[in-house]
Enzyme design. Structure first.
Site, PDB file in Angstrom:
ATOM      1  N   ASP A  27       0.835  -1.204   0.000  1.00  0.00           N
ATOM      2  CA  ASP A  27       0.000   0.000   0.000  1.00  0.00           C
ATOM      3  C   ASP A  27       0.864   1.246   0.000  1.00  0.00           C
ATOM      4  OD1 ASP A  27      -2.298   1.503   0.049  1.00  0.00           O
ATOM      5  OD2 ASP A  27      -2.675   1.231   2.188  1.00  0.00           O
ATOM      6  N   ASN A  75     -10.450  -3.286  -6.479  1.00  0.00           N
ATOM      7  CA  ASN A  75      -9.663  -2.337  -7.272  1.00  0.00           C
ATOM      8  C   ASN A  75     -10.302  -1.993  -8.611  1.00  0.00           C
ATOM      9  OD1 ASN A  75      -6.355  -3.515  -6.186  1.00  0.00           O
ATOM     10  ND2 ASN A  75      -7.681  -1.905  -5.363  1.00  0.00           N
ATOM     11  N   ARG A 193      -5.440  -2.112   8.620  1.00  0.00           N
ATOM     12  CA  ARG A 193      -6.585  -2.977   8.355  1.00  0.00           C
ATOM     13  C   ARG A 193      -6.156  -4.039   7.354  1.00  0.00           C
ATOM     14  NH1 ARG A 193      -7.581   1.990   6.025  1.00  0.00           N
ATOM     15  NH2 ARG A 193      -7.639   2.005   3.742  1.00  0.00           N
TER      16      ARG A 193
END
Length: 239
Positions: A27, A75, A193
């Site tokens: 990320d 996505n 998360r």
């Protein structure tokens, strides 16, 4: 400097060995680019360099399985131009790195429904899987069009069709069937998360969240994460 010797033989506080299976939520590509006033595509291209560095380092360290969250089922909600760019980078990575992976005895495994991609991408992925299928070294597990909740539903349906539904039968029908459970799950960029990634497989994984953006993570980031893991004591629900 190769840090593998420094990590060799390191044991966790509880006496267990280094992780067999490390999974990473990659990320921060977009934020990396934004900080540099660059288009998001530049962040994704830099992220591919990080993938290359981390996969090489994982082999040097002797990891049995490395799993990378490359493209989630969510996505598809991104702008079409960005999705197209990501597909282009995926094809480029296969073209440029498949020879190296094959020569390093790496077995490529893809989880998720990559059949939803365009035919040319599917053909390249299937070809890469077939070419490395007989390799016996590290397994590089890449999540493409993947969502853990969907995976568990599919596995439960298959288990039900076969007979009894229990933990063993569901596990045997997961996309990752045959692979060890995740020992260490890393997420870069400061987010904390799991984002629908390997929810079953990470049931007792050690979680490590780092502020480092994925393009800056690299080999040093992986080694640091494994060193941190080695200092932890895994309890698996015990005292």
């Amino acid at each position: 400097m190769n840090a593998a010797p420094a990590l060799a033989g390191v044991k966790q506080a509880g006496g267990s060995t280094l992780p067999r299976h490390v999974a990473i939520i990659m990320d921060g590509n977009g934020r990396w680019a934004k900080k540099r006033f660059l288009p998001r595509a530049a962040g994704h291209r830099k992220g591919i360099e990080a993938v290359r560095a981390v996969t090489r380092a994982s082999r040097d360290l002797g990891l049995e399985v490395l799993s990378l969250y490359a493209f989630s089922s969510e996505n598809w909600r991104r702008p079409a131009e960005e999705v197209s760019d990501l597909m282009g980078l995926l094809k480029h990575f296969i073209r440029s790195d498949l020879d190296e992976l094959a020569e390093a005895n790496v077995r490529l495994r893809v989880i998720g429904d990559h059949g939803a991609f365009s035919p040319d991408v599917v053909e390249m992925i299937d070809g890469a899987i077939a070419r490395t299928a007989g390799n016996t070294g590290q397994t590089l597990c890449v999540a493409l069009n993947y969502g853990a909740q969907n995976e568990m539903v599919r596995a439960a349906k298959k288990a039900a069709a076969q007979g009894e539904v229990d933990e063993a039968s569901v596990a045997a029908n997961l996309d990752t069937a045959g692979l060890p459970m995740v020992d260490l799950l890393i997420r870069t960029s400061g987010e904390q998360r799991l984002s629908n990634f390997m929810l079953w497989q990470a049931a007792y994984a050690e979680l490590l969240f780092t502020e480092t953006l994925w393009p800056d993570f690299g080999a040093d980031g992986l080694r640091d994460a494994i060193q941190a893991y080695a200092m932890r004591e895994r309890r698996f629900g015990g005292l």
